[in-house]
Design an enzyme around this catalytic site. Structure first.
Site, PDB file in Angstrom:
ATOM      1  CB  THR B 518      29.331 -25.528 -23.817  1.00  0.00           C
ATOM      2  OG1 THR B 518      29.753 -24.292 -23.257  1.00  0.00           O
ATOM      3  CG2 THR B 518      30.491 -26.487 -23.768  1.00  0.00           C
ATOM      4  CG  HIS B 519      24.694 -27.046 -26.568  1.00  0.00           C
ATOM      5  ND1 HIS B 519      23.473 -26.431 -26.565  1.00  0.00           N
ATOM      6  CD2 HIS B 519      25.018 -27.194 -25.257  1.00  0.00           C
ATOM      7  CE1 HIS B 519      23.068 -26.214 -25.322  1.00  0.00           C
ATOM      8  NE2 HIS B 519      23.986 -26.671 -24.510  1.00  0.00           N
ATOM      9  CG  LEU B 520      31.601 -26.564 -29.870  1.00  0.00           C
ATOM     10  CD1 LEU B 520      33.120 -26.487 -29.787  1.00  0.00           C
ATOM     11  CD2 LEU B 520      31.102 -25.675 -31.007  1.00  0.00           C
TER      12      LEU B 520
END
Lengths: 420, 592
Positions: B518-520
């Site tokens: 989920t590391h945008l």
């Protein structure tokens, strides 16, 4: 009986006369004076120690001490009175003497008797100075107009005049008398516990009319859907495995290495004992730990009993992740079932309640975490709750009777009727 | 009609990790703070209790803890000449929702970035020359150094009770830790978690190959812990329900288990949950925020005036609110101008699945925790010479077995049918003897001119606001990096004695349906030049000085680590600047 009553009445009359004589002398330094900081501050502390807010402040209202909170008794609901200094609906129009009579004798200015939901049978142990200090503090609060009709009891309990009989049976007026054979700290603890702290109101078993069973003082009582546990030094069911420091810490922080406070005790910690001095909490611990309890004969259930086998499996599956396999939990976070008197108690109200409905522990300044137990009532059948509760009260050295499915069914029914 | 609320000192948009940190720091300063959160309030015992949190279908498959795309979503395309379409079911990343934000559902992998990561362009240019970098790569320095950030990494680790083994204590390399990490001022607050068999086996093989394996830093407790705020956490039970789940045992660091219990006791703090901020309001000069507008579940619109606005939503929503509020110049990739939406990045994740002899290896993959794992850092950042390889960047890699959950954990050797009796038999044989790390290769993604965020021209949310449009594809540099790292990773499993190692390279085009992390990151990046950054080194908006933008949206490019440690450290760093300097003299902390 009649003879005793007459003696008591005579003593009261003599006391009143002495008071009347003393009053002019006190006028110069009137305890109710709003200018006497020391007395007001003492009164503020005693108002906390006596936990007046527990009943007289409605948590759903923003105004402190304006009354109206429903107080549940075995006989019906009593609404707590408005004790702000409002002249019409509070205590603003009362004399100090009338206030003292209400707090320590359970009688209103019009001569009617209070119901013992107001813990005057305990407050009677307080000194007059302490009661008037409370009055002095209450006088400093903003008056709130809130007309409370306290008496919501059903017939026949709504007949206040019947309370004279109750008082005759269960009320022993008279201030606390220090025991010279005991230490100062023991005596201070005894005063706080027996008087303002009114611990027995919840923790002492009651007769069918709600009077203290004094021989069983502090040995635990079911109240408001909880079991207020044995707080004598009893090894199996009371505070026997708690040190004095454990007791004081629990009252200060709501949590110690063994247990966390929830329900009415959580409220007590938040409103009262967490704000008391370390010295007073240590005194309370000293006094309670000096009280011996009545040790009941053990009746352990065999480990191969089908209830124990089922309970062990449920415990392993649902409880052990937090309370650990050895029952010891995590200090200050997850209660220690192996040492807990609630788990060991013969009276299963709290154990069943906590399993069925879960419990939110109190969060305090010193222990802000406020961990909570989830509800298992939707998941476990009555038989499964009975099995796991039987397992808990017969493991790690505990020895309690089998809990039956029927007991859980009844407890579940009682809980369903409660909104707290 | 918009109803106006009484003014607050501070309004915080989004109550996840950075919002909670900011709220706690600013309430300590005596400020009156309100946090507005789109999703619901959440508590451990009532929202993810131990008696149903281990529901893989509910949480992992049906995404209960995440934003529902029905509420709002993004559109996606790979290339600028394509038409973006709305994402209707999350895949590559999982936007969080609700109090605690991503801090509720994370694995708690609590890393620090490398010192060179913060000065990336300078460092790579000095070592390899400017021509080594692809022409359209837009990486830049952060405007802050590792050493400046170190005390704030430390604060976050001690808040969380991070379990780990130090690799570099004040410059002295420590046996058993990560020798590549920047110097830390003191050890982790808790010892590393215990490692299951497969992790120990990976470490042994890695050591034999000449690497220096170390336990992954974990926000799951190796033992009971009390943090500096007095909040207590319990020991992890290794149940393997961490990522996608809330922790039922008070064992995983989250805002709920570290900060919120203290915060909610403060009379100068208020939360409005189930309330979505729709814009940041500006005064007529456009240089000063006057507060925010939000909508509650009844559809009522409210204005919350405030002196200071903290934007601490998820990366993409931070950027969306800036664009919709007209703060900063929107990025235009054609003209190569503007900053809001620029330098958007994700991660380059791949894995290998290894099959061992079931008669000899029983791995018990269900003994797991979100961030236990033995990792190596030899191929991260610029820890190795990229000269011969023709790419930059890298990532940590490790046997990070985060779970053995039944729906997901069904590795089968290539050639196995996808269903039926043979599939069942293969799953039965492989469950205990196959390894598929939860993360595997955790590669960086650097920033490019044509990877960015802007407002979608077609699709709108329920308030008729344009959805955010993601334009993202892998570039050759990242695909080369991934091939190199995946090969190196596979060698370790080979050395562990696997009889078959299946490499699952990350390949282009970027697939928005396949989960990575989920590391945008990026889109409102920090930097030293307002022409190429939205916020200064203190996370303060260059354009609106009483607005601070938290989170990974400020990362100019993404490193080969999980971002939470860094974004939390930046929040503490920013809070310190606000407390010690901004409040005394509100205005720009830096002049460009």
């Amino acid at each position: 009986m009649r003879e005793a009553l007459r003696k008591r009445a005579a003593a009261l009359a003599a006391g009143a006369a002495a008071l009347a004589l003393a009053l002019p002398l006190l006028a110069a330094n009137h305890p109710g004076s709003r200018e006497n900081f020391a007395i007001i501050e003492r009164g503020r502390y005693l108002t906390v120690a006596a936990d007046c807010a527990a009943c007289h402040t409605d948590p759903h209202q923003s105004t402190a001490f304006a009354g109206g909170r429903p107080i549940e008794t075995p006989f019906g609901v009593v609404l707590a009175a408005n004790i702000t200094p409002d002249r019409d609906t509070g205590i603003g129009g009362w004399t100090d003497r009338q206030f003292d009579t209400a707090v320590r004798q359970g009688k209103l200015p019009d001569g009617k008797r209070l119901y013992p939901a107001m813990p005057y049978p305990y407050y009677t142990k307080m000194s007059r100075e302490d009661v008037l200090a409370i009055r002095a503090y209450l006088n400093t609060l903003p008056p709130v107009h809130n007309d409370v009709d306290s008496n919501q009891l059903p017939f026949p309990f709504n007949i206040r005049s019947a309370m004279w009989l109750w008082d005759a049976l269960y009320f022993s007026p008279g201030s606390f008398k220090a025991d010279p054979a005991q230490s100062d700290i023991w005596n201070r603890g005894a005063y706080l516990v027996e008087g303002p702290g009114h611990c027995g109101a919840c923790h002492t078993p009651k007769t069918f009319l709600g009077g203290d069973k004094t021989r069983l003082q502090f040995q635990g009582y079911s109240i408001q859907g909880w079991f207020a546990p044995n707080i004598t030094n009893d090894e199996a069911h009371g505070l026997g495995r708690w040190s004095n420091a454990d007791v004081a810490e629990y009252m200060k922080k709501g949590h110690n290495r063994i247990a966390g406070a929830s329900g009415p005790m959580g409220e007590e910690v938040a409103d009262s004992s967490s704000q008391m001095t370390e010295a007073d909490l240590n005194a309370i611990a000293t006094y309670l730990k000096a009280r011996s309890g009545q040790t009941l004969a053990a009746s352990s259930v065999a480990v191969n009993d089908p209830m124990m086998v089922a309970g062990a499996a449920i415990y392993q599956d649902l409880c052990s992740a937090c309370h650990r396999g050895d029952g010891h939990g995590v200090p200050y976070l997850i209660p220690d079932l192996a040492t807990s008197s609630t788990a060991a108690s013969r009276e299963p109200t709290t154990l069943i309640r906590v399993v069925l409905r879960g419990a939110q522990t109190v969060a305090t300044k010193d222990e802000p975490t406020g961990p909570a137990m989830p509800s298992f009532g939707w998941q476990l059948t009555d038989a499964q709750v009975a099995a796991v509760a039987t397992y808990i009260r017969n493991s790690w050295g505990h020895a309690g009777p089998v809990l039956t499915e029927d007991e859980v069914r009844k407890a579940r029914g009682n809980l369903a009727a409660r909104n707290d | 009609m918009t109803r106006k609320l009484p003014k607050k000192d501070v309004v915080i948009v989004g109550l996840g990790w950075t919002g909670s940190i900011m709220a706690n720091e600013l309430t300590e300063e005596g400020l009156d703070v309100v946090a507005i959160e789109r999703g619901p309030w959440r508590n451990t015992a009532t929202d993810y209790p131990p008696n149903y949190v281990q529901d893989e279908l509910r949480y992992r498959i049906r995404h209960e803890l995440f934003l529902q795309p029905e509420q709002t979503t993004f559109t996606f395309r790979n290339k600028m000449d394509q038409t973006a379409l709305p994402i209707r079911s999350w895949g590559a990343f999982m936007p969080p929702n609700g109090v605690g934000g991503g801090g509720v559902h994370w694995n708690a992998e609590t890393w620090r970035f490398l010192p060179s990561d913060f000065v990336l362009r300078t460092h790579l240019t000095q070592r390899y020359g400017a021509r080594f970098l692809p022409a359209d790569m837009t990486i830049q320095d952060w405007g802050i150094t590792f050493d400046e950030l170190e005390p704030y990494y430390d604060r976050f680790e001690y808040l969380c009770g991070t379990s780990g083994t130090a690799g570099n204590l004040k410059g002295k390399i420590q046996e058993g830790g990560n020798p590549f990490e920047g110097p830390r001022s003191r050890p982790y607050p808790n010892p590393a978690q215990q490692q299951p068999f497969s992790h120990a086996l990976f470490a042994k093989a890695a050591r034999e190959l000449g690497y220096k394996p170390f336990p992954q830093p974990s926000g799951n407790m190796s033992q009971a812990y009390t943090n500096p705020l007095g909040v207590r956490l319990g020991p992890c039970t290794y149940c393997g329900f961490c990522e996608w789940f809330g922790c039922a045992n008070y064992s995983k660091a989250s805002p709920q288990t570290t900060i919120l219990p203290v915060l909610v006791r403060k009379p100068n703090f208020l939360v409005r949950d189930q309330s979505e901020v729709t814009r940041i309001n500006l005064d007529s000069s456009g240089k000063r925020a006057t507060g925010v507008t939000f909508v509650d579940t009844s559809g009522t619109e409210w204005e919350q005036p405030a002196d200071l606005v903290i934007l601490s939503a998820y990366t993409v929503f931070n950027v969306q609110l800036l664009l919709l509020s007209g703060i900063g110049k929107a990025y235009d990739p054609v003209a190569n101008q503007g900053v809001i939406g620029r330098n958007f990045t994700h991660q380059t994740i791949s894995d290998v699945t290894s099959f061992f002899d079931p008669a000899k290896f029983i791995f018990n993959p269900f003994i797991a925790s979100g961030s236990i794992g033995m990792c190596i850092d030899e191929f991260n950042g610029d820890n190795f010479d990229h000269g011969p390889h023709g790419f930059v960047g890298g990532g940590y890699m490790g046997q990070v077995q985060t779970n053995g959950r039944p729906i997901e954990t069904t590795p089968t050797p290539p050639g196995t049918p996808k269903w039926g009796a043979k599939w069942k038999q293969a799953v039965r044989e492989s469950y205990q003897s196959a390894l598929k790390p939860g993360t595997g290769v955790h590669g960086s993604m650097y920033s490019y001119r044509d990877v960015y965020l802007d407002l979608d021209p077609t699709y709108q949310d329920r308030f008729k606001r344009p959805l955010m449009r993601i334009t993202m594809d892998f570039h050759e540099n990242e695909l080369k990096q991934n091939a190199f790292l995946t090969d190196k990773f596979a060698e370790v499993f080979q050395a562990m004695g696997a009889r078959q190692v299946v490499k699952e390279y990350r390949k282009g085009p970027y697939d928005v349906t396949a989960y990575q992390t989920t590391h945008l990151c990026g889109g409102a990046v920090m930097g030293t030049d307002p022409k190429t950054s939205a916020i200064n080194r203190y996370l303060q908006s260059w354009d609106v000085p009483n607005l601070f933008v938290m989170g990974a949206s400020g990362f100019p490019q993404n490193a080969g680590y999980n971002p939470t440690g860094t974004l939390a450290a930046l929040a503490y760093w920013s809070a310190e600047a606000i407390r010690s300097r901004y409040l005394k003299n509100p205005g720009p902390l830096l002049h460009a």
